[in-house]
Design a protein around this motif. Structure first.
Motif, PDB file in Angstrom:
ATOM      1  N   LEU A  22     -14.494  53.150 -51.766  1.00 11.85           N
ATOM      2  CA  LEU A  22     -13.490  54.343 -52.230  1.00 11.85           C
ATOM      3  C   LEU A  22     -13.933  55.035 -53.186  1.00 11.85           C
ATOM      4  N   ALA A  23     -14.627  54.561 -54.115  1.00 12.84           N
ATOM      5  CA  ALA A  23     -15.131  55.432 -55.368  1.00 12.84           C
ATOM      6  C   ALA A  23     -16.241  56.497 -54.851  1.00 12.84           C
ATOM      7  N   GLU A  24     -16.895  56.103 -54.072  1.00  3.07           N
ATOM      8  CA  GLU A  24     -17.771  57.063 -53.260  1.00  3.07           C
ATOM      9  C   GLU A  24     -16.912  58.218 -52.565  1.00  3.07           C
ATOM     10  N   ILE A  25     -16.085  57.898 -51.723  1.00  5.75           N
ATOM     11  CA  ILE A  25     -15.206  58.930 -51.054  1.00  5.75           C
ATOM     12  C   ILE A  25     -14.513  59.595 -52.122  1.00  5.75           C
ATOM     13  N   ARG A  26     -13.991  59.058 -53.244  1.00  3.45           N
ATOM     14  CA  ARG A  26     -13.372  59.853 -54.106  1.00  3.45           C
ATOM     15  C   ARG A  26     -14.321  60.936 -54.894  1.00  3.45           C
ATOM     16  N   LEU A  27     -15.528  60.513 -55.097  1.00  6.28           N
ATOM     17  CA  LEU A  27     -16.471  61.545 -55.724  1.00  6.28           C
ATOM     18  C   LEU A  27     -16.732  62.453 -54.736  1.00  6.28           C
ATOM     19  N   LEU A  28     -16.950  62.102 -53.320  1.00  5.70           N
ATOM     20  CA  LEU A  28     -17.489  63.019 -52.307  1.00  5.70           C
ATOM     21  C   LEU A  28     -16.250  64.225 -52.385  1.00  5.70           C
ATOM     22  N   LEU A  29     -15.095  63.785 -52.411  1.00  4.84           N
ATOM     23  CA  LEU A  29     -13.854  64.658 -52.328  1.00  4.84           C
ATOM     24  C   LEU A  29     -13.828  65.730 -53.565  1.00  4.84           C
ATOM     25  N   GLN A  30     -14.432  65.373 -54.584  1.00  6.47           N
ATOM     26  CA  GLN A  30     -14.602  66.470 -55.704  1.00  6.47           C
ATOM     27  C   GLN A  30     -15.498  67.662 -55.614  1.00  6.47           C
ATOM     28  N   PHE A  31     -16.433  67.254 -54.813  1.00  9.09           N
ATOM     29  CA  PHE A  31     -17.597  68.256 -54.549  1.00  9.09           C
ATOM     30  C   PHE A  31     -17.092  69.250 -53.949  1.00  9.09           C
ATOM     31  N   PRO A  32     -17.296  70.796 -54.301  1.00 13.70           N
ATOM     32  CA  PRO A  32     -16.883  71.817 -53.516  1.00 13.70           C
ATOM     33  C   PRO A  32     -17.494  72.136 -52.369  1.00 13.70           C
ATOM     34  N   ARG A  33     -17.010  72.158 -51.268  1.00 11.33           N
ATOM     35  CA  ARG A  33     -17.695  72.382 -49.893  1.00 11.33           C
ATOM     36  C   ARG A  33     -17.754  73.550 -49.252  1.00 11.33           C
ATOM     37  N   HIS A  34     -17.088  74.473 -50.342  1.00  7.81           N
ATOM     38  CA  HIS A  34     -17.219  76.074 -49.674  1.00  7.81           C
ATOM     39  C   HIS A  34     -18.464  76.771 -49.815  1.00  7.81           C
ATOM     40  N   SER A  35     -19.091  76.125 -50.711  1.00 10.34           N
ATOM     41  CA  SER A  35     -20.691  76.884 -51.151  1.00 10.34           C
ATOM     42  C   SER A  35     -21.678  75.884 -51.159  1.00 10.34           C
TER      43      SER A  35
ATOM     44  N   ARG B  65     -19.881  57.098 -61.917  1.00 13.19           N
ATOM     45  CA  ARG B  65     -21.420  57.263 -62.256  1.00 13.19           C
ATOM     46  C   ARG B  65     -22.098  56.253 -61.191  1.00 13.19           C
ATOM     47  N   LEU B  66     -21.774  55.052 -61.099  1.00 15.17           N
ATOM     48  CA  LEU B  66     -22.293  54.181 -60.079  1.00 15.17           C
ATOM     49  C   LEU B  66     -22.139  54.789 -58.635  1.00 15.17           C
ATOM     50  N   ALA B  67     -20.938  55.393 -58.339  1.00 12.10           N
ATOM     51  CA  ALA B  67     -20.938  55.851 -56.931  1.00 12.10           C
ATOM     52  C   ALA B  67     -21.987  57.079 -56.789  1.00 12.10           C
ATOM     53  N   ALA B  68     -22.099  57.894 -57.775  1.00 14.18           N
ATOM     54  CA  ALA B  68     -22.936  58.854 -57.753  1.00 14.18           C
ATOM     55  C   ALA B  68     -24.465  58.317 -57.564  1.00 14.18           C
ATOM     56  N   GLU B  69     -24.796  57.418 -58.151  1.00 13.51           N
ATOM     57  CA  GLU B  69     -25.941  56.878 -57.881  1.00 13.51           C
ATOM     58  C   GLU B  69     -26.338  56.280 -56.558  1.00 13.51           C
ATOM     59  N   ARG B  70     -25.165  55.598 -55.838  1.00 14.94           N
ATOM     60  CA  ARG B  70     -25.302  55.138 -54.763  1.00 14.94           C
ATOM     61  C   ARG B  70     -25.404  56.174 -53.452  1.00 14.94           C
ATOM     62  N   LEU B  71     -24.573  57.076 -53.740  1.00 12.58           N
ATOM     63  CA  LEU B  71     -24.618  58.433 -52.729  1.00 12.58           C
ATOM     64  C   LEU B  71     -25.784  59.134 -52.828  1.00 12.58           C
ATOM     65  N   TYR B  72     -26.666  59.033 -54.214  1.00 13.75           N
ATOM     66  CA  TYR B  72     -27.904  59.851 -54.217  1.00 13.75           C
ATOM     67  C   TYR B  72     -28.813  58.732 -53.373  1.00 13.75           C
ATOM     68  N   SER B  73     -28.935  57.439 -53.620  1.00 16.99           N
ATOM     69  CA  SER B  73     -29.720  56.580 -52.937  1.00 16.99           C
ATOM     70  C   SER B  73     -29.453  56.745 -51.433  1.00 16.99           C
ATOM     71  N   LYS B  74     -28.348  57.105 -51.063  1.00 13.67           N
ATOM     72  CA  LYS B  74     -27.930  57.290 -49.536  1.00 13.67           C
ATOM     73  C   LYS B  74     -28.448  58.817 -48.917  1.00 13.67           C
ATOM     74  N   GLY B  75     -28.784  59.488 -49.775  1.00 15.77           N
ATOM     75  CA  GLY B  75     -29.023  60.888 -49.465  1.00 15.77           C
ATOM     76  C   GLY B  75     -27.993  61.619 -49.146  1.00 15.77           C
ATOM     77  N   LEU B  76     -26.979  61.423 -49.794  1.00 13.11           N
ATOM     78  CA  LEU B  76     -25.791  62.540 -49.734  1.00 13.11           C
ATOM     79  C   LEU B  76     -25.659  63.567 -50.728  1.00 13.11           C
ATOM     80  N   ILE B  77     -26.169  63.234 -51.733  1.00 10.56           N
ATOM     81  CA  ILE B  77     -26.166  64.319 -53.138  1.00 10.56           C
ATOM     82  C   ILE B  77     -27.608  64.241 -53.653  1.00 10.56           C
ATOM     83  N   SER B  78     -27.653  65.346 -54.380  1.00 12.49           N
ATOM     84  CA  SER B  78     -28.992  65.775 -54.583  1.00 12.49           C
ATOM     85  C   SER B  78     -29.567  65.132 -55.724  1.00 12.49           C
TER      86      SER B  78
END
Length: 83
Positions: A11-24, A40-53
């Protein structure tokens, strides 16, 4: 079955994904050191999964854009409808 901690993490990962702008692809976000620890932990997990840079935000990857779009679709589907 998914454990309770895992659901909270997702849920924290989803919450963070929803905060990213997707228009650009040129717009991203940066989590500061005083950001909520769960995000912050969600961001680290998303990064390790290759979802954020980057581990502290950055940009959505192609896979991240797809995941964020699905997350938004889920949120939209769960919104109450007017009849």
């Amino acid at each position: 079955m998914i454990g309770a901690g895992s659901v909270e993490d997702m849920l924290a990962e989803i919450r963070l994904l929803l905060q990213f702008p997707r228009h650009s692809r040129l717009a991203g976000l940066k989590l500061h050191t005083d950001a909520e620890p769960m995000l912050r932990l969600a961001a680290e997990r998303l990064y390790s999964k290759g979802l954020i840079s980057q581990a502290d935000g950055g940009y959505l990857t192609d896979r991240g854009i797809e995941a964020a779009n699905y997350a938004q679709l889920l949120v939209d589907s769960l919104q109450p409808t007017m009849h």
